[in-house]
Write a protein that holds these residues in place. Structure first.
Motif, PDB file in Angstrom:
ATOM      1  N   ALA A  97      -5.226  11.176 -18.806  1.00 52.03           N
ATOM      2  CA  ALA A  97      -4.299  10.659 -17.511  1.00 52.03           C
ATOM      3  C   ALA A  97      -5.153  10.898 -16.314  1.00 52.03           C
ATOM      4  O   ALA A  97      -4.722  10.027 -15.326  1.00 52.03           O
ATOM      5  CB  ALA A  97      -2.947  11.298 -17.572  1.00 52.03           C
ATOM      6  N   PRO A  98      -5.559  12.201 -15.961  1.00 50.90           N
ATOM      7  CA  PRO A  98      -6.033  12.373 -14.500  1.00 50.90           C
ATOM      8  C   PRO A  98      -7.106  11.419 -14.218  1.00 50.90           C
ATOM      9  O   PRO A  98      -7.478  10.880 -13.234  1.00 50.90           O
ATOM     10  CB  PRO A  98      -6.431  13.785 -14.504  1.00 50.90           C
ATOM     11  N   GLY A  99      -8.037  11.037 -15.472  1.00 50.13           N
ATOM     12  CA  GLY A  99      -9.163  10.309 -15.101  1.00 50.13           C
ATOM     13  C   GLY A  99      -8.846   8.856 -14.646  1.00 50.13           C
ATOM     14  O   GLY A  99      -9.430   8.181 -13.911  1.00 50.13           O
ATOM     15  N   SER A 100      -7.514   8.459 -15.071  1.00 52.18           N
ATOM     16  CA  SER A 100      -7.049   7.099 -14.844  1.00 52.18           C
ATOM     17  C   SER A 100      -6.983   6.994 -13.232  1.00 52.18           C
ATOM     18  O   SER A 100      -7.514   5.849 -12.705  1.00 52.18           O
ATOM     19  CB  SER A 100      -5.763   6.925 -15.645  1.00 52.18           C
ATOM     20  N   LEU A 101      -6.274   7.686 -12.902  1.00 54.64           N
ATOM     21  CA  LEU A 101      -5.939   7.854 -11.363  1.00 54.64           C
ATOM     22  C   LEU A 101      -7.303   7.820 -10.463  1.00 54.64           C
ATOM     23  O   LEU A 101      -7.513   7.229  -9.538  1.00 54.64           O
ATOM     24  CB  LEU A 101      -4.987   8.735 -10.948  1.00 54.64           C
ATOM     25  N   ALA A 102      -8.049   8.747 -11.129  1.00 55.49           N
ATOM     26  CA  ALA A 102      -9.264   9.111 -10.176  1.00 55.49           C
ATOM     27  C   ALA A 102     -10.182   8.116 -10.290  1.00 55.49           C
ATOM     28  O   ALA A 102     -10.812   7.598  -9.334  1.00 55.49           O
ATOM     29  CB  ALA A 102      -9.861  10.492 -10.750  1.00 55.49           C
ATOM     30  N   LEU A 103     -10.250   7.278 -11.408  1.00 55.73           N
ATOM     31  CA  LEU A 103     -11.242   6.262 -11.420  1.00 55.73           C
ATOM     32  C   LEU A 103     -10.897   4.984 -10.781  1.00 55.73           C
ATOM     33  O   LEU A 103     -11.648   3.998 -10.290  1.00 55.73           O
ATOM     34  CB  LEU A 103     -11.091   5.873 -12.993  1.00 55.73           C
ATOM     35  N   ILE A 104      -9.582   4.757 -10.239  1.00 51.87           N
ATOM     36  CA  ILE A 104      -9.129   3.774  -9.303  1.00 51.87           C
ATOM     37  C   ILE A 104     -10.116   3.856  -8.056  1.00 51.87           C
ATOM     38  O   ILE A 104     -10.389   2.810  -7.336  1.00 51.87           O
ATOM     39  CB  ILE A 104      -7.679   3.909  -8.934  1.00 51.87           C
ATOM     40  N   ALA A 105     -10.229   5.019  -7.633  1.00 48.69           N
ATOM     41  CA  ALA A 105     -11.287   5.418  -6.463  1.00 48.69           C
ATOM     42  C   ALA A 105     -12.642   4.948  -6.700  1.00 48.69           C
ATOM     43  O   ALA A 105     -13.052   4.221  -5.718  1.00 48.69           O
ATOM     44  CB  ALA A 105     -11.322   6.960  -6.288  1.00 48.69           C
ATOM     45  N   THR A 106     -13.194   5.079  -7.844  1.00 50.50           N
ATOM     46  CA  THR A 106     -14.732   4.616  -7.931  1.00 50.50           C
ATOM     47  C   THR A 106     -14.692   3.070  -8.310  1.00 50.50           C
ATOM     48  O   THR A 106     -15.751   2.368  -8.043  1.00 50.50           O
ATOM     49  CB  THR A 106     -15.219   5.379  -9.101  1.00 50.50           C
ATOM     50  N   THR A 107     -13.598   2.502  -8.618  1.00 55.78           N
ATOM     51  CA  THR A 107     -13.654   0.951  -8.787  1.00 55.78           C
ATOM     52  C   THR A 107     -13.238   0.457  -7.834  1.00 55.78           C
ATOM     53  O   THR A 107     -13.553  -1.008  -7.701  1.00 55.78           O
ATOM     54  CB  THR A 107     -12.760   0.751 -10.066  1.00 55.78           C
ATOM     55  N   PHE A 108     -12.251   0.815  -6.941  1.00 55.53           N
ATOM     56  CA  PHE A 108     -11.509  -0.172  -5.768  1.00 55.53           C
ATOM     57  C   PHE A 108     -11.887   0.893  -4.591  1.00 55.53           C
ATOM     58  O   PHE A 108     -11.132   1.579  -3.875  1.00 55.53           O
ATOM     59  CB  PHE A 108     -10.188   0.195  -5.985  1.00 55.53           C
ATOM     60  N   PRO A 109     -13.099   0.738  -3.846  1.00 55.45           N
ATOM     61  CA  PRO A 109     -13.539   1.374  -2.706  1.00 55.45           C
ATOM     62  C   PRO A 109     -12.930   1.119  -1.338  1.00 55.45           C
ATOM     63  O   PRO A 109     -13.100   1.635  -0.582  1.00 55.45           O
ATOM     64  CB  PRO A 109     -15.198   1.246  -2.720  1.00 55.45           C
ATOM     65  N   ASP A 110     -12.316  -0.239  -1.314  1.00 57.58           N
ATOM     66  CA  ASP A 110     -11.875  -0.579  -0.117  1.00 57.58           C
ATOM     67  C   ASP A 110     -10.294  -0.388  -0.020  1.00 57.58           C
ATOM     68  O   ASP A 110      -9.785  -0.371  -1.170  1.00 57.58           O
ATOM     69  CB  ASP A 110     -12.259  -2.048   0.317  1.00 57.58           C
ATOM     70  N   GLY A 111      -9.788  -0.206   1.257  1.00 57.50           N
ATOM     71  CA  GLY A 111      -8.202   0.211   1.216  1.00 57.50           C
ATOM     72  C   GLY A 111      -7.346  -0.757   0.863  1.00 57.50           C
ATOM     73  O   GLY A 111      -6.625  -0.441   0.021  1.00 57.50           O
ATOM     74  N   PRO A 112      -7.307  -2.065   1.279  1.00 57.97           N
ATOM     75  CA  PRO A 112      -6.212  -2.916   0.756  1.00 57.97           C
ATOM     76  C   PRO A 112      -6.197  -3.268  -0.796  1.00 57.97           C
ATOM     77  O   PRO A 112      -5.299  -3.287  -1.377  1.00 57.97           O
ATOM     78  CB  PRO A 112      -6.716  -4.218   1.377  1.00 57.97           C
ATOM     79  N   ARG A 113      -7.446  -3.304  -1.309  1.00 62.22           N
ATOM     80  CA  ARG A 113      -7.350  -3.555  -2.935  1.00 62.22           C
ATOM     81  C   ARG A 113      -7.046  -2.267  -3.488  1.00 62.22           C
ATOM     82  O   ARG A 113      -6.433  -2.132  -4.734  1.00 62.22           O
ATOM     83  CB  ARG A 113      -8.689  -4.043  -3.333  1.00 62.22           C
ATOM     84  N   ARG A 114      -7.418  -1.104  -3.053  1.00 64.05           N
ATOM     85  CA  ARG A 114      -7.217   0.107  -3.547  1.00 64.05           C
ATOM     86  C   ARG A 114      -5.510   0.488  -3.440  1.00 64.05           C
ATOM     87  O   ARG A 114      -4.957   1.086  -4.274  1.00 64.05           O
ATOM     88  CB  ARG A 114      -7.811   1.440  -3.138  1.00 64.05           C
ATOM     89  N   SER A 115      -5.000   0.057  -2.489  1.00 65.22           N
ATOM     90  CA  SER A 115      -3.653   0.378  -2.265  1.00 65.22           C
ATOM     91  C   SER A 115      -2.734  -0.314  -3.173  1.00 65.22           C
ATOM     92  O   SER A 115      -1.908  -0.240  -3.961  1.00 65.22           O
ATOM     93  CB  SER A 115      -3.272  -0.428  -0.846  1.00 65.22           C
TER      94      SER A 115
END
Length: 487
Positions: free
Chosen positions: A122-140
């Motif tokens: 579970a913690p890796g799921s949320l943290a991996l969003i960061a490494t996969t979506f580096p730009d603001g709007p898509r990460r949002s």
């Protein structure tokens, strides 16, 4: 070859990564509630006693909630993709073992192993969003989808549990995880980018303190719901948890690389977001617990119809969640969370007036729509704020703490509302009036959680000028202009 967010197929690869991460989060949350409807079948099939049966749910909750902080730090040190895949694999194998169980002890061990796998993934799921979506709007947008999956999982578990139990057997609620988990584990190496592993020593003292303290606290809350807050073992467990958790920050100040960087709590808005998540889950878990009983025991719905009766909650939640990325740049996080909390207050206050004789449309539909919309606004906005500007090496710890607030909140909400419900709800000799009165008392206690959530939204966050709202959300989990390392 690993997906690279800078290549021409960025959108397609990012969609596959988000689908995997959201599916994993949904499955992990669903598993906390999917077995509830199957409990009578489990009891008949394996010979559980009434006292043992609750531990089919509690074994998962205890391991999941107690090991989350440890799982988050493992990902920070060894790489979040590696920890994520290991956690999903353990969860999948444990699900298969649970579905094959032939004795109570076997099933309980499998449920605990499922919880341990969930705490790693579970913690890796949320943290991996960061490494996969580096730009603001898509990460949002990715964070919004992730928050929807986590918040909707509790309701989805009731629906799916009802369907599987009605059409097959109780074993299906465990077997259903196997193909999904196997697919996620197989596709993750191709769809997800590995985070940078952090060099250094593992904080063993901090890991033991926080893991044991969190586990004992969740156990104390579970026992309080079953035996009351005055029970000797309950009191002892709370005291032990208090000692362990109070010693945790002392331990962390004495190590070079703490398992939970205390600097994360120096940001007022982040602390407020953690508290919002705790209060939201406390209110929602307690509400779902007693509203499920009301729909079945008072309105006379069957398990399958009850599960479908909560679908409007998910619809309202998704609709509100999708609006958050557009609302945050204009208004900022505080007004959005305050509006969501106010909707939750209205829904819970409505439920404090449940009648002995009523209909689904008049009694249940309105509150679940209000609460679903409020949950969507609060959950997504709180996730954005909690993960804002977190350094990459602390992403797992932050994600783990945010999700531990969800697990602890779930246990806390049920414990408090069960206590408020009182003996009248379980004493058939007093008739239906006492039963419904007890439920009203429980919903009143739930309303206290929602009012506390509204107060937190109004007073715990810094007010931001309108021209700063876009900065708050444009890159909600790290601003490269402010820090050399971002999520």
């Amino acid at each position: 070859m690993l997906f690279d967010s800078r290549d021409p197929h960025d959108e397609r690869g990012g969609g596959a990564a988000l689908a995997l991460l959201a599916a994993c989060q949904l499955v992990l949350v669903v598993d906390a509630s999917i077995v509830n409807i199957a409990l009578p079948g489990i009891q008949r099939g394996l010979g559980f006693t009434d006292a043992e049966l609750s531990w089919v749910v509690n074994a998962y909750t205890l391991a999941f909630g107690g090991l989350l902080l440890l799982g988050g730090r493992v990902g920070d040190l060894l790489g979040h993709r590696r920890a994520f895949i290991a956690g999903v694999a353990l969860f999948t194998v444990a699900s298969l073992a649970g579905g094959l169980a032939t004795a109570p002890g076997w099933l309980l061990a499998a449920r605990a192993a499922q919880g341990a796998g969930a705490a790693l993934a579970a913690p890796g799921s949320l943290a991996l969003i960061a490494t996969t979506f580096p730009d603001g709007p898509r990460r949002s947008r990715a964070l919004s989808v992730f928050a929807i999956a986590g918040s909707a999982g509790m309701v989805a578990g009731l629906v799916l549990g009802g369907l599987l139990t009605a059409w097959t057997s109780w074993r299906a609620v465990l077997f259903v995880n196997v193909p999904v988990g196997a697919l996620i584990a197989l596709l993750a190496p191709r769809a997800l980018r590995e985070s940078r592993a952090r060099e250094g020593r593992f904080d063993l003292a901090g890991a033991l303190t926080c893991t044991s303290g969190s586990t004992v606290l969740v156990y104390a809350l579970i026992r309080a719901a079953e035996h009351g807050w005055g029970d000797g073992l309950t009191v002892g467990a709370f005291c032990a948890a208090a000692v362990l958790l109070a010693s945790f920050p002392v331990v962390e100040t004495r190590v070079r690389q703490p398992i939970m960087p205390l600097g994360l709590f120096g940001e007022r808005d982040r602390v407020g977001a953690f508290l919002m998540r705790l209060l939201l889950t406390s209110a929602m878990s307690g509400m779902m617990f007693f509203l499920t009983l009301y729909v079945q025991q008072v309105l006379g719905y069957g398990p399958l119809a009850t599960g479908f009766g909560f679908l409007p909650t998910t619809v309202a939640l998704i609709a509100a969640s999708r609006a958050v990325p557009r609302l945050l740049p204009r208004y900022g996080a505080q007004p959005v969370m305050a509006a969501g909390a106010l909707l939750c207050v209205a829904g819970m206050v409505w439920l404090t007036r449940v009648p002995e004789v009523g209909s689904y449309g008049a009694v249940v539909l309105g509150p679940v729509l209000l609460f679903g919309a409020g949950t969507g606004l609060v959950a997504v906005a709180a996730t954005f704020v909690a993960m804002a500007s977190v350094p990459a090496e602390e992403a797992g710890a932050t994600s783990a703490f945010l999700q531990s607030m969800q697990q602890i909140g779930g246990s806390l909400g049920v414990a408090v509302l069960v206590t408020a419900n009182g003996a009248a709800a379980h004493d058939a000799s007093h008739g239906g009036t006492a039963q419904v009165d007890g439920m009203r008392d429980a919903f009143t206690a739930g309303a206290v959680f929602t009012v506390a959530m509204l107060a937190t939204a109004l007073f715990a966050f810094r007010r931001r000028p309108a021209d700063q709202a876009d900065d708050q959300v444009g890159d909600p989990v790290g601003d490269p202009g402010r820090s050399g390392s971002q999520i």
